[in-house]
Design an enzyme around this catalytic site. Structure first.
Site, PDB file in Angstrom:
ATOM      1  N   HIS A   1     -10.706  87.883  38.351  1.00  9.38           N
ATOM      2  CA  HIS A   1      -9.716  87.846  39.440  1.00  9.38           C
ATOM      3  C   HIS A   1      -8.405  87.168  39.016  1.00  9.38           C
ATOM      4  CE1 HIS A   1     -13.129  88.332  42.631  1.00  9.38           C
ATOM      5  NE2 HIS A   1     -13.209  89.193  41.633  1.00  9.38           N
TER       6      HIS A   1
ATOM      7  N   TYR B   1      -3.679  86.344  54.669  1.00  9.61           N
ATOM      8  CA  TYR B   1      -4.400  87.631  54.696  1.00  9.61           C
ATOM      9  C   TYR B   1      -5.921  87.467  54.735  1.00  9.61           C
ATOM     10  CZ  TYR B   1       0.034  89.673  54.974  1.00  9.61           C
ATOM     11  OH  TYR B   1       1.262  90.012  55.491  1.00  9.61           O
TER      12      TYR B   1
ATOM     13  N   TYR C   1     -21.671  89.765  47.647  1.00  8.14           N
ATOM     14  CA  TYR C   1     -22.545  90.583  46.799  1.00  8.14           C
ATOM     15  C   TYR C   1     -24.024  90.297  47.054  1.00  8.14           C
ATOM     16  CZ  TYR C   1     -18.368  91.878  44.161  1.00  8.14           C
ATOM     17  OH  TYR C   1     -17.135  92.358  43.797  1.00  8.14           O
TER      18      TYR C   1
HETATM   19 CA   LIG Z   1      -7.502  90.521  54.049  1.00  7.35          CA
END
Ligand SMILES: [Ca+2]
Length: 391
Positions: A168, A271, A282
């Protein structure tokens, strides 16, 4: 007399047969040679058949593509090489002067873009995973592109803090029309730091082209908050493009198990990751869905199952008239170019153009064709055009 005549006819016959044979051999050799080079395939789409040609091959995990004004291409390879690709597909030797990269996991040499004033400045900007004592961190360097080498290499941004692990790292860089540079980052698979404004993890940052902070960034002058931050609560943002009409930044990001997102990130907004997601962890653990937290900004589109979105571009050329104004997204696990039709800031439809390979970046060429990078140890640049000209 009779004997000479027979000899003559025989000789003429021999030569004409030999010549015919030679022509046949030459013509078929050329045809084979052409087939070997072009390797065209046709793909059926909603808007007719498209032709896919291999422009270049033998690239090692190509990640970012930027066209130079003369039509050549700059391509980053994740293991750390930058190459110039000629229009005939010839790859240059690795360009000298690229900083050392952390080439593990998703790390390495990542996105690339030209200075808005490249013609006179010769400056390029690229993101990469910079090694450090505590692990890597996404960094952005700018440099002058010389003949086969980079000059005046300068690191203009460093993700803080550097942390362990190769996941990431984000890595796309795009210039807005006002000359500010957006850099997309990831949360390094560390989750909560995406909500922490004293860290760059899980953020999109906005800087001036020399790395200084624009005065109008949303957290400038606020105690304990990093001034480069534009938006936060992101997971792993590998795709970014500027809308050709509004000039706004759009981005796509990887969700966890489900929930890849398309967002239009606005200054100072949250966000949601990892508090909310359209996907789940997961291990099957549920994550609250975005409507449970209306205080966060939500995605304008999401995918379940995931597409694994990487580079993206708004298509604005005339070569594919029916794609004009659409958003094209490079899909890794989906092995597709995902074409979204839009009405303003709403997604109105989706087509998956099956490419049969992991697509890392998708770019509109100066010729109006669509160029795509295949993410592979024998990576390729593909060129998409209509199979027959559209009327
Ligand atoms: Ca989002």
């Amino acid at each position: 007399m009779g004997q000479i005549s027979v000899q003559r006819v025989g000789r003429a016959l021999f030569w004409s047969l030999s010549l015919t044979l030679l022509v046949i051999v030459a013509v078929s050799a050329m045809a084979w040679w052409r087939m070997g080079l072009a390797k065209e395939t046709l793909i059926e789409t909603k808007s007719g058949a498209i032709k896919v040609e291999t422009v270049a091959k033998k690239l090692h995990f190509p990640w970012g593509l930027a066209f130079l004004p003369d039509g050549r291409m700059l391509v980053t390879e994740r293991p750390g090489q930058l190459r110039v690709v000629e229009q005939d597909g010839t790859l240059s030797e690795p360009v000298k002067g690229v900083p050392e990269v952390f080439a593990q996991g998703q790390g390495g040499l990542l996105g690339i873009t030209l200075d808005p004033d490249f013609t006179s400045s010769k400056l390029i900007y690229f993101a990469y995973a910079e090694p450090g004592e505590d692990g890597p961190g996404t960094a952005v360097a700018r440099a002058k592109l010389g003949d086969g080498r980079l000059d005046d290499v300068e690191v203009i941004f460093r993700q803080k803090p550097k942390v362990g692990g190769g996941l990431h790292l984000g890595g796309r860089v795009v210039f807005a029309p006002d000359g500010k540079l957006f850099v997309t980052l990831g949360e390094r698979f560390k989750f909560d730091p995406a909500q922490d404004l004293s860290s760059h993890l899980g953020k999109i940052v906005r800087i001036n082209s020399d790395g200084t902070v624009p005065d109008d960034n949303p957290f400038v002058g606020q105690e304990g908050k990093l001034p480069e931050i534009w938006s936060y609560g992101h997971r792993n943002v590998q795709g970014a493009a500027i809308h050709p009409v509004t000039g706004k930044l759009w981005e796509n990001e990887f969700g966890p198990e489900g929930g890849d997102e398309l967002n239009i990130p606005e200054a100072g907004k949250n966000y949601g990751w990892p508090v909310v997601s359209w996907g789940d962890h997961y291990d099957g653990k549920k994550i609250p869905k975005p409507p449970t937290h209306p205080e966060f900004a939500d995605a304008i589109n999401y995918w379940n199952p995931v597409i694994s979105p990487s580079g993206m571009t708004f298509y604005t050329a005339d070569t594919f008239p029916e794609w004009k104004g659409n958003l094209l997204i490079a899909g890794l696990s989906s092995e597709a170019i995902v074409r979204l039709t839009l009405d303003g800031e709403k997604v109105t439809g989706e087509e998956r153009i099956p490419m049969g390979a992991r697509i890392r970046d998708v770019v509109q060429g100066p010729d109006g064709a669509v160029y795509a990078l295949v993410d592979d140890h024998n990576g390729k640049i593909l060129r998409l055009t209509p199979a027959s000209p559209r009327s």
